[in-house]
Design a protein around this motif. Sequence first.
Motif, mmCIF file in Angstrom:
data_model
loop_
_atom_site.group_PDB
_atom_site.id
_atom_site.type_symbol
_atom_site.label_atom_id
_atom_site.label_comp_id
_atom_site.label_asym_id
_atom_site.label_seq_id
_atom_site.Cartn_x
_atom_site.Cartn_y
_atom_site.Cartn_z
ATOM 1 N N GLU A 1 4.744 -2.743 -0.904
ATOM 2 C CA GLU A 1 3.189 -2.827 -0.617
ATOM 3 C C GLU A 1 2.718 -1.291 -1.287
ATOM 4 O OE1 GLU A 1 1.325 -5.058 2.475
ATOM 5 O OE2 GLU A 1 3.053 -5.703 2.944
ATOM 6 N N GLY A 2 2.501 -1.007 -2.351
ATOM 7 C CA GLY A 2 2.194 0.257 -2.818
ATOM 8 C C GLY A 2 1.091 0.919 -2.242
ATOM 9 N N ASP A 3 -0.109 -0.066 -2.114
ATOM 10 C CA ASP A 3 -1.243 0.498 -1.477
ATOM 11 C C ASP A 3 -1.170 0.712 -0.144
ATOM 12 O OD1 ASP A 3 -2.664 0.142 -4.139
ATOM 13 O OD2 ASP A 3 -3.512 -1.812 -3.552
ATOM 14 N N LEU A 4 -0.565 0.119 0.581
ATOM 15 C CA LEU A 4 -0.263 0.299 1.838
ATOM 16 C C LEU A 4 0.793 1.759 2.059
ATOM 17 C CD1 LEU A 4 -0.780 -0.210 4.967
ATOM 18 C CD2 LEU A 4 1.405 -1.821 4.777
ATOM 19 N N ALA A 5 1.709 1.835 1.111
ATOM 20 C CA ALA A 5 2.525 3.136 1.332
ATOM 21 C C ALA A 5 1.585 4.308 1.067
ATOM 22 C CB ALA A 5 3.486 3.093 0.010
ATOM 23 N N VAL A 6 0.664 4.142 -0.167
ATOM 24 C CA VAL A 6 -0.375 5.180 -0.267
ATOM 25 C C VAL A 6 -1.175 5.550 1.111
ATOM 26 C CG1 VAL A 6 -2.268 6.026 -1.673
ATOM 27 C CG2 VAL A 6 -0.427 4.824 -2.753
ATOM 28 N N GLN A 7 -1.565 4.555 1.944
ATOM 29 C CA GLN A 7 -2.434 4.716 2.917
ATOM 30 C C GLN A 7 -1.574 5.450 3.891
ATOM 31 O OE1 GLN A 7 -4.627 1.109 4.245
ATOM 32 N NE2 GLN A 7 -4.254 1.873 6.409
ATOM 33 N N THR A 8 -0.462 4.914 4.325
ATOM 34 C CA THR A 8 0.402 5.643 5.307
ATOM 35 C C THR A 8 0.807 6.946 4.915
ATOM 36 O OG1 THR A 8 1.471 3.496 5.628
ATOM 37 C CG2 THR A 8 2.725 5.564 6.365
ATOM 38 N N ALA A 9 1.062 7.243 3.466
ATOM 39 C CA ALA A 9 1.351 8.623 3.114
ATOM 40 C C ALA A 9 0.372 9.509 3.580
ATOM 41 C CB ALA A 9 1.741 8.634 1.653
ATOM 42 N N GLY A 10 -1.086 9.146 3.228
ATOM 43 C CA GLY A 10 -2.271 9.588 3.316
ATOM 44 C C GLY A 10 -2.505 9.870 5.054
ATOM 45 N N ASP A 11 -2.138 9.074 5.749
ATOM 46 C CA ASP A 11 -2.459 9.300 7.492
ATOM 47 C C ASP A 11 -1.469 10.214 7.481
ATOM 48 O OD1 ASP A 11 -4.393 7.176 7.218
ATOM 49 O OD2 ASP A 11 -2.768 5.496 8.040
ATOM 50 N N ILE A 12 0.053 10.354 7.049
ATOM 51 C CA ILE A 12 0.805 11.357 7.555
ATOM 52 C C ILE A 12 0.465 12.671 7.257
ATOM 53 C CG2 ILE A 12 3.222 12.266 7.383
ATOM 54 C CD1 ILE A 12 4.258 9.332 6.955
ATOM 55 N N GLY A 13 -0.156 12.845 5.829
ATOM 56 C CA GLY A 13 -0.808 14.119 5.269
ATOM 57 C C GLY A 13 0.047 14.691 4.023
ATOM 58 N N GLY A 14 0.012 15.744 3.816
ATOM 59 C CA GLY A 14 0.275 16.337 2.465
ATOM 60 C C GLY A 14 1.950 16.326 2.590
ATOM 61 N N VAL A 15 2.648 16.271 3.532
ATOM 62 C CA VAL A 15 4.125 16.335 3.422
ATOM 63 C C VAL A 15 4.674 15.139 2.907
ATOM 64 C CG1 VAL A 15 4.264 18.097 5.114
ATOM 65 C CG2 VAL A 15 4.314 15.701 5.755
ATOM 66 N N ALA A 16 3.817 13.872 2.718
ATOM 67 C CA ALA A 16 4.381 12.577 2.295
ATOM 68 C C ALA A 16 3.601 12.201 0.981
ATOM 69 C CB ALA A 16 3.960 11.662 3.354
ATOM 70 N N PHE A 17 4.616 11.416 0.118
ATOM 71 C CA PHE A 17 3.890 10.701 -0.889
ATOM 72 C C PHE A 17 4.561 9.325 -1.153
ATOM 73 C CE2 PHE A 17 7.820 13.038 -1.893
ATOM 74 C CZ PHE A 17 8.514 12.321 -2.722
ATOM 75 N N ALA A 18 4.035 8.507 -1.897
ATOM 76 C CA ALA A 18 4.246 6.963 -1.805
ATOM 77 C C ALA A 18 4.997 6.760 -3.151
ATOM 78 C CB ALA A 18 2.865 6.140 -1.346
ATOM 79 N N CYS A 19 5.799 5.642 -3.074
ATOM 80 C CA CYS A 19 6.597 5.264 -4.162
ATOM 81 C C CYS A 19 6.296 3.769 -3.959
ATOM 82 C CB CYS A 19 7.857 5.537 -4.402
ATOM 83 S SG CYS A 19 8.192 7.147 -4.818
ATOM 84 N N ALA A 20 5.750 2.680 -4.935
ATOM 85 C CA ALA A 20 5.847 1.494 -5.054
ATOM 86 C C ALA A 20 7.263 1.114 -5.429
ATOM 87 C CB ALA A 20 4.696 0.962 -5.825
ATOM 88 N N VAL A 21 8.256 0.227 -4.599
ATOM 89 C CA VAL A 21 9.374 -0.055 -5.254
ATOM 90 C C VAL A 21 9.909 -1.434 -4.350
ATOM 91 C CG1 VAL A 21 10.441 1.349 -3.203
ATOM 92 C CG2 VAL A 21 11.449 0.591 -5.138
ATOM 93 N N ASP A 22 10.530 -2.238 -5.337
ATOM 94 C CA ASP A 22 11.265 -3.431 -4.905
ATOM 95 C C ASP A 22 12.605 -3.227 -4.840
ATOM 96 O OD1 ASP A 22 12.123 -5.863 -4.390
ATOM 97 O OD2 ASP A 22 11.336 -6.665 -6.493
ATOM 98 N N VAL A 23 13.023 -2.980 -3.685
ATOM 99 C CA VAL A 23 14.646 -2.494 -3.252
ATOM 100 C C VAL A 23 15.380 -3.687 -3.836
ATOM 101 C CG1 VAL A 23 13.957 -1.038 -1.416
ATOM 102 C CG2 VAL A 23 14.510 -3.432 -0.961
ATOM 103 N N ALA A 24 14.980 -4.922 -4.148
ATOM 104 C CA ALA A 24 15.759 -5.938 -4.610
ATOM 105 C C ALA A 24 15.964 -5.833 -6.086
ATOM 106 C CB ALA A 24 15.308 -7.475 -4.265
ATOM 107 N N ASN A 25 15.185 -4.791 -6.644
ATOM 108 C CA ASN A 25 15.465 -4.665 -8.084
ATOM 109 C C ASN A 25 16.053 -3.175 -8.560
ATOM 110 O OD1 ASN A 25 14.299 -3.641 -10.749
ATOM 111 N ND2 ASN A 25 13.850 -5.720 -10.885
ATOM 112 N N TRP A 26 17.048 -3.245 -9.053
ATOM 113 C CA TRP A 26 17.881 -2.121 -9.322
ATOM 114 C C TRP A 26 17.037 -0.962 -10.017
ATOM 115 C CZ3 TRP A 26 20.650 1.533 -7.780
ATOM 116 C CH2 TRP A 26 21.325 2.472 -8.622
ATOM 117 N N ASP A 27 16.401 -1.659 -11.410
ATOM 118 C CA ASP A 27 15.712 -0.749 -12.079
ATOM 119 C C ASP A 27 14.315 -0.143 -11.285
ATOM 120 O OD1 ASP A 27 17.215 -1.196 -14.046
ATOM 121 O OD2 ASP A 27 15.766 -2.947 -15.060
ATOM 122 N N SER A 28 13.823 -0.817 -10.420
ATOM 123 C CA SER A 28 12.792 -0.535 -9.441
ATOM 124 C C SER A 28 13.223 0.765 -8.652
ATOM 125 C CB SER A 28 12.186 -1.570 -8.831
ATOM 126 O OG SER A 28 11.123 -0.876 -7.866
#
Length: 245
Positions: free
Chosen positions: A38-65
């Motif tokens: 959930e990329g949008d939720l990851a961005v929100q969580t990273a924002g809540d944590i602050g500048g030390v965090a950044f988000a990556c939308a990724v499907d762990v079931a997909n090797w290319d992702s």
Amino acid sequence: MEFSDQVAIVTGGAQGIGGAVAQRLAERGARLAIWDLEGDLAVQTAGDIGGVAFACAVDVANWDSVESAMQRTLETAGRVDICVNSAGIAGSNAPLLTYPVEEFRRITEINLLGTFHVNRAVVPVMEAQNYGRILNIASVAGKEGNPNASAYSASKAAVIGLTKSLGKELADKDIAVNCVTPAAARTRIFDQMSQEHIDFMLSKIPRGRFLELGEAAAMICWLVSRENSFTTGAAFDLSGGRATY
């Protein structure tokens, strides 16, 4: 436990146990890569944590992702010292005889192959720097096998086996690979379960309550710290007394 100058990947880090771990690591100085489907939720969580965090939308079931997320993480942060694999799903509850074949496959792809993909992606980086901490989140269901949850139980048992194997492969380096086997915690994963199954899981916990997210984060953060310099290839109990081995 201090994590200054360290970079941590947390899969499923947008919420639940992964989110609690990410927050705790950040509070202790780590830079966070929040990997989540959930990329949008990851961005929100990273924002809540602050500048030390950044988000990556990724499907762990997909090797290319996973490869793409790994490349972006290295381009952004330059290294990876810690990896916590929290991404996973529970699936529905049904006897094995009637369990949907495609759902069984999907749970295995996310819980087992997803863990394999992420481990495979971070190991070369950790080997090159001769340092790393990997923590895979399994489940007490992987030890005991919950009825009407064969796919979840089997996938988490496999995560335990994968962890033990990789821990031995990397034991001659300063890379620790461990897993935790938690009992249920009140997260969105409950939305996938029947109330009957939730009640069954609670009845099996001698503590008489579910795991708190902060309790899980506390143990996990120690396991990925420099203080844990000896233990590897192990499964740590977080089951409130349920596990018998």
